[in-house]
Design a protein around this motif. Sequence first.
Motif, PDB file in Angstrom:
ATOM      1  N   GLU A  54     107.282 -58.109  22.816  1.00 21.55           N
ATOM      2  CA  GLU A  54     107.412 -57.039  21.829  1.00 21.55           C
ATOM      3  C   GLU A  54     108.388 -57.447  20.724  1.00 21.55           C
ATOM      4  N   ALA A  55     109.497 -58.067  21.114  1.00 20.65           N
ATOM      5  CA  ALA A  55     110.483 -58.521  20.123  1.00 20.65           C
ATOM      6  C   ALA A  55     109.884 -59.611  19.239  1.00 20.65           C
ATOM      7  N   LEU A  56     109.129 -60.530  19.828  1.00 20.16           N
ATOM      8  CA  LEU A  56     108.482 -61.585  19.037  1.00 20.16           C
ATOM      9  C   LEU A  56     107.468 -60.989  18.072  1.00 20.16           C
ATOM     10  N   GLY A  57     106.728 -60.011  18.528  1.00 26.07           N
ATOM     11  CA  GLY A  57     105.741 -59.353  17.661  1.00 26.07           C
ATOM     12  C   GLY A  57     106.405 -58.657  16.489  1.00 26.07           C
ATOM     13  N   GLN A  58     107.525 -58.004  16.740  1.00 27.50           N
ATOM     14  CA  GLN A  58     108.252 -57.339  15.654  1.00 27.50           C
ATOM     15  C   GLN A  58     108.770 -58.365  14.651  1.00 27.50           C
ATOM     16  N   GLY A  59     109.219 -59.519  15.147  1.00 24.94           N
ATOM     17  CA  GLY A  59     109.678 -60.577  14.254  1.00 24.94           C
ATOM     18  C   GLY A  59     108.555 -61.112  13.383  1.00 24.94           C
ATOM     19  N   ILE A  60     107.372 -61.262  13.954  1.00 28.77           N
ATOM     20  CA  ILE A  60     106.221 -61.736  13.188  1.00 28.77           C
ATOM     21  C   ILE A  60     105.844 -60.727  12.111  1.00 28.77           C
ATOM     22  N   VAL A  61     105.868 -59.452  12.466  1.00 34.89           N
ATOM     23  CA  VAL A  61     105.547 -58.410  11.488  1.00 34.89           C
ATOM     24  C   VAL A  61     106.549 -58.430  10.337  1.00 34.89           C
ATOM     25  N   GLN A  62     107.837 -58.599  10.654  1.00 34.61           N
ATOM     26  CA  GLN A  62     108.851 -58.660   9.605  1.00 34.61           C
ATOM     27  C   GLN A  62     108.636 -59.874   8.706  1.00 34.61           C
ATOM     28  N   MET A  63     108.281 -61.014   9.303  1.00 33.00           N
ATOM     29  CA  MET A  63     108.019 -62.214   8.493  1.00 33.00           C
ATOM     30  C   MET A  63     106.823 -61.994   7.580  1.00 33.00           C
ATOM     31  N   MET A  64     105.792 -61.359   8.092  1.00 26.45           N
ATOM     32  CA  MET A  64     104.608 -61.103   7.272  1.00 26.45           C
ATOM     33  C   MET A  64     104.941 -60.146   6.135  1.00 26.45           C
ATOM     34  N   ASP A  65     105.769 -59.134   6.422  1.00 24.53           N
ATOM     35  CA  ASP A  65     106.173 -58.190   5.385  1.00 24.53           C
ATOM     36  C   ASP A  65     106.977 -58.885   4.299  1.00 24.53           C
ATOM     37  N   SER A  66     107.890 -59.782   4.697  1.00 28.31           N
ATOM     38  CA  SER A  66     108.700 -60.476   3.694  1.00 28.31           C
ATOM     39  C   SER A  66     107.838 -61.435   2.887  1.00 28.31           C
ATOM     40  N   ALA A  67     106.842 -62.070   3.503  1.00 30.69           N
ATOM     41  CA  ALA A  67     105.935 -62.957   2.777  1.00 30.69           C
ATOM     42  C   ALA A  67     105.094 -62.153   1.793  1.00 30.69           C
ATOM     43  N   ALA A  68     104.656 -60.964   2.192  1.00 31.08           N
ATOM     44  CA  ALA A  68     103.881 -60.110   1.286  1.00 31.08           C
ATOM     45  C   ALA A  68     104.745 -59.664   0.118  1.00 31.08           C
ATOM     46  N   MET A  69     106.012 -59.386   0.363  1.00 30.33           N
ATOM     47  CA  MET A  69     106.924 -58.989  -0.705  1.00 30.33           C
ATOM     48  C   MET A  69     107.107 -60.144  -1.691  1.00 30.33           C
ATOM     49  N   GLU A  70     107.246 -61.362  -1.191  1.00 31.32           N
ATOM     50  CA  GLU A  70     107.404 -62.525  -2.062  1.00 31.32           C
ATOM     51  C   GLU A  70     106.160 -62.722  -2.920  1.00 31.32           C
ATOM     52  N   ARG A  71     104.980 -62.553  -2.348  1.00 33.19           N
ATOM     53  CA  ARG A  71     103.747 -62.713  -3.123  1.00 33.19           C
ATOM     54  C   ARG A  71     103.610 -61.637  -4.185  1.00 33.19           C
ATOM     55  N   SER A  72     104.127 -60.436  -3.911  1.00 33.46           N
ATOM     56  CA  SER A  72     104.010 -59.378  -4.902  1.00 33.46           C
ATOM     57  C   SER A  72     104.961 -59.609  -6.076  1.00 33.46           C
ATOM     58  N   VAL A  73     106.092 -60.279  -5.831  1.00 35.11           N
ATOM     59  CA  VAL A  73     107.052 -60.559  -6.889  1.00 35.11           C
ATOM     60  C   VAL A  73     106.593 -61.746  -7.721  1.00 35.11           C
ATOM     61  N   THR A  74     106.145 -62.804  -7.073  1.00 36.14           N
ATOM     62  CA  THR A  74     105.675 -64.008  -7.770  1.00 36.14           C
ATOM     63  C   THR A  74     104.299 -64.395  -7.223  1.00 36.14           C
ATOM     64  N   PRO A  75     103.239 -63.738  -7.684  1.00 35.67           N
ATOM     65  CA  PRO A  75     101.918 -63.984  -7.103  1.00 35.67           C
ATOM     66  C   PRO A  75     101.360 -65.375  -7.430  1.00 35.67           C
ATOM     67  N   GLU A  76     101.900 -66.038  -8.459  1.00 29.66           N
ATOM     68  CA  GLU A  76     101.351 -67.348  -8.820  1.00 29.66           C
ATOM     69  C   GLU A  76     101.906 -68.468  -7.953  1.00 29.66           C
TER      70      GLU A  76
END
Length: 63
Positions: free
Chosen positions: A32-54
């Motif tokens: 469960e802890a590993l899954g939460q960490g993966i979700v957080q990483m995916m959220d931060s990656a999505a945030m980075e793509r939204s700021v600099t999509p290129e």
Amino acid sequence: MDIAGLSMAMASNNLQTQVGTAVLSKAMDTNEALGQGIVQMMDSAAMERSVTPELGTNIDLRI
């Protein structure tokens, strides 16, 4: 079979069941802890793509 032997076998079986349950619970907590960490990483990656999509969308393969 004598009563003492049967009692020891039942106690051993009960202990094995309790240990197995405890190990499974710990494994589930870890997953469960590993899954939460993966979700957080995916959220931060999505945030980075939204700021600099290129960034990271094109690869220059010229040699």
